[in-house]
Enzyme design. Structure first.
Site, mmCIF file in Angstrom:
data_model
loop_
_atom_site.group_PDB
_atom_site.id
_atom_site.type_symbol
_atom_site.label_atom_id
_atom_site.label_comp_id
_atom_site.label_asym_id
_atom_site.label_seq_id
_atom_site.Cartn_x
_atom_site.Cartn_y
_atom_site.Cartn_z
ATOM 1 N N CYS A 1 -13.138 2.535 68.227
ATOM 2 C CA CYS A 1 -14.080 1.860 67.313
ATOM 3 C C CYS A 1 -13.833 0.355 67.221
ATOM 4 O O CYS A 1 -14.717 -0.400 66.840
ATOM 5 C CB CYS A 1 -13.994 2.469 65.924
ATOM 6 N N HIS B 1 -17.024 -2.013 60.699
ATOM 7 C CA HIS B 1 -17.304 -0.811 61.490
ATOM 8 C C HIS B 1 -17.804 0.266 60.542
ATOM 9 O O HIS B 1 -17.263 0.443 59.446
ATOM 10 C CB HIS B 1 -16.025 -0.362 62.205
ATOM 11 N N ASN C 1 -21.387 7.166 62.571
ATOM 12 C CA ASN C 1 -20.355 6.370 63.231
ATOM 13 C C ASN C 1 -20.653 6.313 64.732
ATOM 14 O O ASN C 1 -20.594 7.333 65.414
ATOM 15 C CB ASN C 1 -18.987 7.033 62.965
HETATM 16 N N1 ACO Z 1 -18.820 19.971 54.941
HETATM 17 C C1 ACO Z 1 -18.245 20.580 53.878
HETATM 18 N N2 ACO Z 1 -16.920 20.592 53.668
HETATM 19 C C2 ACO Z 1 -16.152 19.963 54.569
HETATM 20 C C3 ACO Z 1 -16.683 19.318 55.704
HETATM 21 C C4 ACO Z 1 -18.074 19.345 55.876
HETATM 22 N N3 ACO Z 1 -18.683 18.740 56.906
HETATM 23 N N4 ACO Z 1 -15.664 18.775 56.407
HETATM 24 C C5 ACO Z 1 -14.539 19.069 55.760
HETATM 25 N N5 ACO Z 1 -14.816 19.782 54.659
HETATM 26 C C6 ACO Z 1 -13.893 20.303 53.660
HETATM 27 C C7 ACO Z 1 -12.479 20.444 54.161
HETATM 28 O O1 ACO Z 1 -12.305 21.680 54.822
HETATM 29 C C8 ACO Z 1 -11.680 20.345 52.879
HETATM 30 O O2 ACO Z 1 -11.705 21.588 52.252
HETATM 31 P P1 ACO Z 1 -10.413 22.126 51.454
HETATM 32 O O3 ACO Z 1 -10.192 21.130 50.340
HETATM 33 O O4 ACO Z 1 -10.845 23.471 50.992
HETATM 34 O O5 ACO Z 1 -9.298 22.113 52.454
HETATM 35 C C9 ACO Z 1 -12.488 19.379 52.022
HETATM 36 O O6 ACO Z 1 -13.818 19.376 52.581
HETATM 37 C C10 ACO Z 1 -11.938 17.971 52.005
HETATM 38 O O7 ACO Z 1 -11.648 17.595 53.363
HETATM 39 P P2 ACO Z 1 -11.095 16.142 53.733
HETATM 40 O O8 ACO Z 1 -10.867 16.053 55.206
HETATM 41 O O9 ACO Z 1 -9.961 15.824 52.819
HETATM 42 O O10 ACO Z 1 -12.342 15.251 53.305
HETATM 43 P P3 ACO Z 1 -12.429 13.694 53.166
HETATM 44 O O11 ACO Z 1 -12.886 13.328 51.827
HETATM 45 O O12 ACO Z 1 -11.183 13.019 53.702
HETATM 46 O O13 ACO Z 1 -13.618 13.346 54.179
HETATM 47 C C11 ACO Z 1 -13.875 12.442 56.403
HETATM 48 C C12 ACO Z 1 -13.501 13.651 55.561
HETATM 49 C C13 ACO Z 1 -15.305 12.113 56.091
HETATM 50 C C14 ACO Z 1 -13.705 12.762 57.858
HETATM 51 C C15 ACO Z 1 -12.974 11.232 55.997
HETATM 52 O O14 ACO Z 1 -11.631 11.673 55.958
HETATM 53 C C16 ACO Z 1 -13.062 10.057 56.925
HETATM 54 O O15 ACO Z 1 -14.067 9.354 56.935
HETATM 55 N N6 ACO Z 1 -11.979 9.750 57.658
HETATM 56 C C17 ACO Z 1 -11.839 8.515 58.442
HETATM 57 C C18 ACO Z 1 -12.774 8.417 59.608
HETATM 58 C C19 ACO Z 1 -12.493 7.174 60.405
HETATM 59 O O16 ACO Z 1 -12.396 6.081 59.892
HETATM 60 N N7 ACO Z 1 -12.266 7.315 61.711
HETATM 61 C C20 ACO Z 1 -11.882 6.185 62.529
HETATM 62 C C21 ACO Z 1 -12.950 5.738 63.388
HETATM 63 S S1 ACO Z 1 -13.588 7.017 64.442
HETATM 64 C C22 ACO Z 1 -13.189 6.620 66.120
HETATM 65 O O17 ACO Z 1 -12.332 5.826 66.402
HETATM 66 C C23 ACO Z 1 -13.952 7.355 67.176
#
Ligand code: ACO
Length: 329
Positions: free
Chosen positions: A115, A256, A286
């Protein structure tokens, strides 16, 4: 303030026609529109069809840049493509694009920094112009993340989209325009938190790879999130410090587009009000290396970035790689 010697000029983008909405994803995995919007800010993303290759979309975006700058394609000395999802593993995406565009005088190569790739590519282009290696460099961020996304994994498939953005890097036309400062950083020890385990030389394609779906992108979302917030804010600070400027000098923040909450936290920690931050994650999701050049093109065409604007770009992604660049438009 440092005097810029290299400028960015002209922008272009190409977005695939097909839209994948949160409602569509509800039919594919156990998720909801509400969860996706609240946790990420994404409403929809664009997904390429088989004929919307990165070479084809890249050609579209680059031709807009050529039109804006009045340059002939023969005047392009170099093409740098930042991508993590190229049309082919060999030759590079930039070679495919060079052929499709007909840029017969250009050297072409890819930069792999996920990214943050577009900012890394801009820094490489800046160096090529400063050393006289090239006069006109097309810098492109191009992704078809849909090709490496596991649509059985709800934690990642809701995030990613496809698209291409481009700009041109050349010697500054006047001393107030151009790249003021930048900052790039990597921590490879955290690579496993966001990676594609299979398909490379360590785990070549095999039945096991297909079965275990290790060809697709995997991410430890929560941990990645924490690093992204801290490191994007730090990169902004370092870049402003190198420029001898403060957050008050920034007219537009182009982060980003990985997660609306990361964008809000970055703006807050950097001391930049959200009104100055550009957000289009709701429409594109993204798009990794393509997200900043797509956003830059929208900002320029909507008049949000205009002559004299101080634009702070910042990114974080797989590697981990991150960085920031301050540009006077
Ligand atoms: N729908 C419903 N529930 C979901 C989903 C979904 N799509 N995905 C995960 N959950 C659930 C999980 O299973 C978890 O359930 P649990 O509490 O029962 O275990 C709960 O939701 C919370 O999961 P988290 O992973 O903690 O959710 P979070 O609030 O962190 O959001 C996300 C996830 C959106 C992926 C976030 O962590 C994020 O944006 N991370 C960073 C992404 C990023 O910056 N990436 C770098 C760039 S990408 C690249 O380089 C290609």
């Amino acid at each position: 303030m440092k005097r810029p010697v290299v400028e960015l000029v002209g922008t272009g983008r190409c977005i695939p026609r097909n839209v994948l909405t949160n409602a569509d994803l509800e039919k594919m995995v156990d998720t909801s529109d509400e969860w996706i919007r609240e946790r990420t800010g994404i409403r929809e993303r664009h997904i390429s069809t088989a004929d919307e290759t990165l070479a084809r979309m890249g050609k579209d975006a680059c031709e807009q840049v050529l039109e804006e700058t009045g340059l002939d394609v023969a005047e392009i000395d170099s093409i740098i493509v930042a991508t993590a999802s190229p049309d082919h593993l060999l030759p590079s995406q930039a070679c495919d694009l060079q052929a499709t565009l007909g840029a017969t005088n250009a050297a072409a190569f890819d930069v792999g920094a996920a990214c943050a790739g577009f900012l890394y590519a801009l820094a490489v282009a800046e160096g090529m112009v400063v050393t006289g290696q090239a006069k006109h460099v097309l810098v492109v961020g191009a992704e078809r993340l849909s090709a490496i996304t596991d649509y059985q994994d709800r934690s990642t498939c809701i995030l990613f989209g496809d698209g291409v953005g481009a700009t041109l890097v050349r010697t500054a036309s006047n001393s107030s325009r151009g790249i003021i400062s930048s900052y790039l950083k990597t921590d490879g020890t955290l690579g496993k938190l966001l990676c594609r385990p299979g398909g490379g030389a360590v785990q070549p394609p095999s039945e096991e790879m297909i079965e275990q779906r290790t060809y697709f992108l995997r991410m430890e979302g929560r941990q990645t999130f924490k690093h992204a917030v801290r490191k994007m804010a730090d990169a902004c600070e370092q870049t402003l410090k190198r420029a001898g400027m403060t957050c008050d000098d920034v007219d537009v923040l182009i982060p980003h587009q990985a997660n609306l909450r990361i964008i809000e936290a970055t703006a807050k920690h950097t001391g930049i009000p959200m009104e100055k931050a550009f957000v289009n994650i709701d429409r594109y999701g993204n798009t990794s290396a393509a997200s900043i050049p797509i956003a830059l093109d929208e900002c320029v065409r909507e008049g949000r970035v205009k002559e004299g604007s101080n634009v702070l770009m910042v990114a974080f992604g797989g590697g981990f790689t991150w960085g920031s660049m301050l540009v006077r438009w």
